[in-house]
Design a protein around this motif. Structure first.
Motif, PDB file in Angstrom:
ATOM      1  N   PRO A 189       0.832  -1.215   0.000  1.00 55.77           N
ATOM      2  CA  PRO A 189       0.000   0.000   0.000  1.00 55.77           C
ATOM      3  C   PRO A 189       0.864   1.262   0.000  1.00 55.77           C
ATOM      4  N   SER A 190       0.386   2.320  -0.631  1.00 53.41           N
ATOM      5  CA  SER A 190       1.174   3.552  -0.768  1.00 53.41           C
ATOM      6  C   SER A 190       1.517   4.182   0.575  1.00 53.41           C
ATOM      7  N   PHE A 191       0.603   4.056   1.564  1.00 54.63           N
ATOM      8  CA  PHE A 191       0.866   4.715   2.841  1.00 54.63           C
ATOM      9  C   PHE A 191       2.050   4.083   3.584  1.00 54.63           C
ATOM     10  N   VAL A 192       2.417   2.867   3.220  1.00 51.27           N
ATOM     11  CA  VAL A 192       3.558   2.200   3.862  1.00 51.27           C
ATOM     12  C   VAL A 192       4.847   2.976   3.591  1.00 51.27           C
ATOM     13  N   PHE A 193       4.988   3.478   2.368  1.00 55.89           N
ATOM     14  CA  PHE A 193       6.200   4.217   2.015  1.00 55.89           C
ATOM     15  C   PHE A 193       6.288   5.543   2.771  1.00 55.89           C
ATOM     16  N   TRP A 194       5.128   6.077   3.150  1.00 51.96           N
ATOM     17  CA  TRP A 194       5.102   7.312   3.929  1.00 51.96           C
ATOM     18  C   TRP A 194       5.524   7.081   5.377  1.00 51.96           C
ATOM     19  N   LEU A 195       5.179   5.933   5.914  1.00 53.37           N
ATOM     20  CA  LEU A 195       5.389   5.684   7.336  1.00 53.37           C
ATOM     21  C   LEU A 195       6.648   4.881   7.649  1.00 53.37           C
ATOM     22  N   LEU A 196       7.147   4.132   6.661  1.00 52.79           N
ATOM     23  CA  LEU A 196       8.290   3.252   6.889  1.00 52.79           C
ATOM     24  C   LEU A 196       9.547   3.985   7.389  1.00 52.79           C
ATOM     25  N   PRO A 197       9.925   5.143   6.797  1.00 50.65           N
ATOM     26  CA  PRO A 197      11.132   5.829   7.285  1.00 50.65           C
ATOM     27  C   PRO A 197      11.073   6.181   8.770  1.00 50.65           C
ATOM     28  N   GLY A 198       9.891   6.556   9.233  1.00 53.79           N
ATOM     29  CA  GLY A 198       9.745   6.874  10.652  1.00 53.79           C
ATOM     30  C   GLY A 198       9.984   5.667  11.532  1.00 53.79           C
ATOM     31  N   PHE A 199       9.496   4.520  11.097  1.00 55.97           N
ATOM     32  CA  PHE A 199       9.692   3.293  11.876  1.00 55.97           C
ATOM     33  C   PHE A 199      11.152   2.828  11.831  1.00 55.97           C
ATOM     34  N   ILE A 200      11.845   3.109  10.730  1.00 54.78           N
ATOM     35  CA  ILE A 200      13.235   2.690  10.592  1.00 54.78           C
ATOM     36  C   ILE A 200      14.183   3.636  11.336  1.00 54.78           C
ATOM     37  N   VAL A 201      14.030   4.936  11.073  1.00 53.91           N
ATOM     38  CA  VAL A 201      14.952   5.927  11.623  1.00 53.91           C
ATOM     39  C   VAL A 201      14.521   6.423  13.004  1.00 53.91           C
ATOM     40  N   GLY A 202      13.218   6.388  13.268  1.00 56.70           N
ATOM     41  CA  GLY A 202      12.686   6.900  14.527  1.00 56.70           C
ATOM     42  C   GLY A 202      13.413   6.397  15.774  1.00 56.70           C
ATOM     43  N   PRO A 203      13.652   5.088  15.889  1.00 55.96           N
ATOM     44  CA  PRO A 203      14.340   4.584  17.089  1.00 55.96           C
ATOM     45  C   PRO A 203      15.730   5.182  17.302  1.00 55.96           C
ATOM     46  N   LEU A 204      16.380   5.634  16.220  1.00 54.33           N
ATOM     47  CA  LEU A 204      17.706   6.239  16.355  1.00 54.33           C
ATOM     48  C   LEU A 204      17.648   7.585  17.065  1.00 54.33           C
ATOM     49  N   ILE A 205      16.489   8.249  16.982  1.00 48.81           N
ATOM     50  CA  ILE A 205      16.364   9.571  17.592  1.00 48.81           C
ATOM     51  C   ILE A 205      16.593   9.481  19.098  1.00 48.81           C
ATOM     52  N   GLY A 206      15.879   8.559  19.746  1.00 43.79           N
ATOM     53  CA  GLY A 206      16.037   8.396  21.189  1.00 43.79           C
ATOM     54  C   GLY A 206      17.461   8.007  21.556  1.00 43.79           C
ATOM     55  N   ARG A 207      18.057   7.184  20.722  1.00 41.36           N
ATOM     56  CA  ARG A 207      19.430   6.734  20.980  1.00 41.36           C
ATOM     57  C   ARG A 207      20.410   7.901  20.921  1.00 41.36           C
ATOM     58  N   PHE A 208      20.275   8.739  19.881  1.00 44.13           N
ATOM     59  CA  PHE A 208      21.186   9.880  19.739  1.00 44.13           C
ATOM     60  C   PHE A 208      20.960  10.913  20.843  1.00 44.13           C
ATOM     61  N   VAL A 209      19.690  11.154  21.170  1.00 39.66           N
ATOM     62  CA  VAL A 209      19.383  12.129  22.229  1.00 39.66           C
ATOM     63  C   VAL A 209      20.026  11.682  23.541  1.00 39.66           C
ATOM     64  N   LYS A 210      19.848  10.437  23.876  1.00 35.39           N
ATOM     65  CA  LYS A 210      20.410   9.901  25.132  1.00 35.39           C
ATOM     66  C   LYS A 210      21.930   9.966  25.125  1.00 35.39           C
ATOM     67  N   LYS A 211      22.531   9.616  24.001  1.00 32.33           N
ATOM     68  CA  LYS A 211      23.994   9.557  23.902  1.00 32.33           C
ATOM     69  C   LYS A 211      24.632  10.937  24.023  1.00 32.33           C
ATOM     70  N   TYR A 212      24.100  11.927  23.289  1.00 32.91           N
ATOM     71  CA  TYR A 212      24.775  13.222  23.218  1.00 32.91           C
ATOM     72  C   TYR A 212      24.359  14.177  24.337  1.00 32.91           C
ATOM     73  N   THR A 213      23.182  14.029  24.892  1.00 39.06           N
ATOM     74  CA  THR A 213      22.833  14.865  26.036  1.00 39.06           C
ATOM     75  C   THR A 213      23.540  14.358  27.296  1.00 39.06           C
ATOM     76  N   ARG A 214      23.850  13.085  27.324  1.00 36.09           N
ATOM     77  CA  ARG A 214      24.571  12.540  28.472  1.00 36.09           C
ATOM     78  C   ARG A 214      26.037  12.977  28.431  1.00 36.09           C
ATOM     79  N   LYS A 215      26.580  13.124  27.201  1.00 39.84           N
ATOM     80  CA  LYS A 215      27.955  13.551  27.044  1.00 39.84           C
ATOM     81  C   LYS A 215      28.148  15.019  27.394  1.00 39.84           C
ATOM     82  N   ALA A 216      27.130  15.836  26.993  1.00 37.80           N
ATOM     83  CA  ALA A 216      27.287  17.286  27.094  1.00 37.80           C
ATOM     84  C   ALA A 216      27.367  17.767  28.540  1.00 37.80           C
TER      85      ALA A 216
END
Length: 216
Positions: A189-216
């Motif tokens: 379905p077309s809507f899958v292509f709209w939502l897939l990047p968020g499901f793939i890249v989204g988890p990295l957001i929390g990881r980067f936030v935790k990593k770099y705010t802890r360093k700063a």
């Protein structure tokens, strides 16, 4: 008019392509150094160009795809850049910061309302409007909380900057997948292509936030 649209399309592809390429590089390189800042400016400029041209083309030739990508890209990209100001203590939100938040607030509400309307009409694409509208409103609420705190929440500026830059990258990846969806199996379905990047890249957001705010 066709010539103008073609020029806008070329600029959009150039900006979006630059953003996607540089954004992918930034994901794998060290953050916070001079190379990161230089590449970040390239990413910001490319995505601003992609966002503005999306909106203009969507007005010239009404298109859901261009309109959603344009709104979401501009808000995420502009607000991500504005949050860097708060790295220096004593900064306060300016009129432009409020304009950017109100911009997303209005369109977030419109997206959700239109998404509900489409679902009532049995059109699955309404899911896309609901998701992007909901994400936009979540970030507007984050803007409000930051402003209400007196801009004093420790490292909130960094967390918000990371989240929004990653959100801009998700928008560029989404655009790439949607435009090239024809190379994938037709049963998807077309809507899958709209939502897939968020499901793939989204988890990295929390990881980067935790990593770099802890360093700063």
């Amino acid at each position: 008019m066709k010539e103008v649209f073609f020029i806008l399309l070329c600029l959009h592809i150039a900006g979006g392509g630059l953003g996607l390429l540089v954004g992918t590089l930034i994901l794998f390189l060290r953050k916070g150094d001079s190379n990161h800042r230089k590449l970040g400016l390239l990413f910001y400029g490319g995505m601003c160009l992609a966002g503005v041209t999306s909106l203009v083309m969507a007005i010239l030739h009404p298109n859901y795809f261009l309109f959603i990508v344009g709104i979401f890209t501009l808000y995420m990209n502009l607000s991500a850049k504005r949050y860097l100001r708060f790295k220096k203590n004593g900064q306060e939100a300016l009129a432009m910061d409020y304009v950017i938040s109100i911009f997303m607030l209005v369109f977030g509400i419109i997206f959700i309302a239109f998404g509900i309307y489409l679902l009532i009409q049995a059109k699955n694409f309404g899911i896309v409007f609901l998701v992007f509208g909901g994400i936009g409103l979540r970030f507007v609420w984050q803007d409000y909380q930051f402003q209400q705190s007196g801009y004093s929440i420790r490292l909130a500026w960094l967390s918000n900057h990371i989240q929004r830059m990653m959100g801009t990258y998700i928008a560029s990846l989404t655009a790439f997948l949607v435009v090239n969806s024809s190379i994938f199996p037709q049963f998807i379905p077309s809507f899958v292509f709209w939502l897939l990047p968020g499901f793939i890249v989204g988890p990295l957001i929390g990881r980067f936030v935790k990593k770099y705010t802890r360093k700063a």
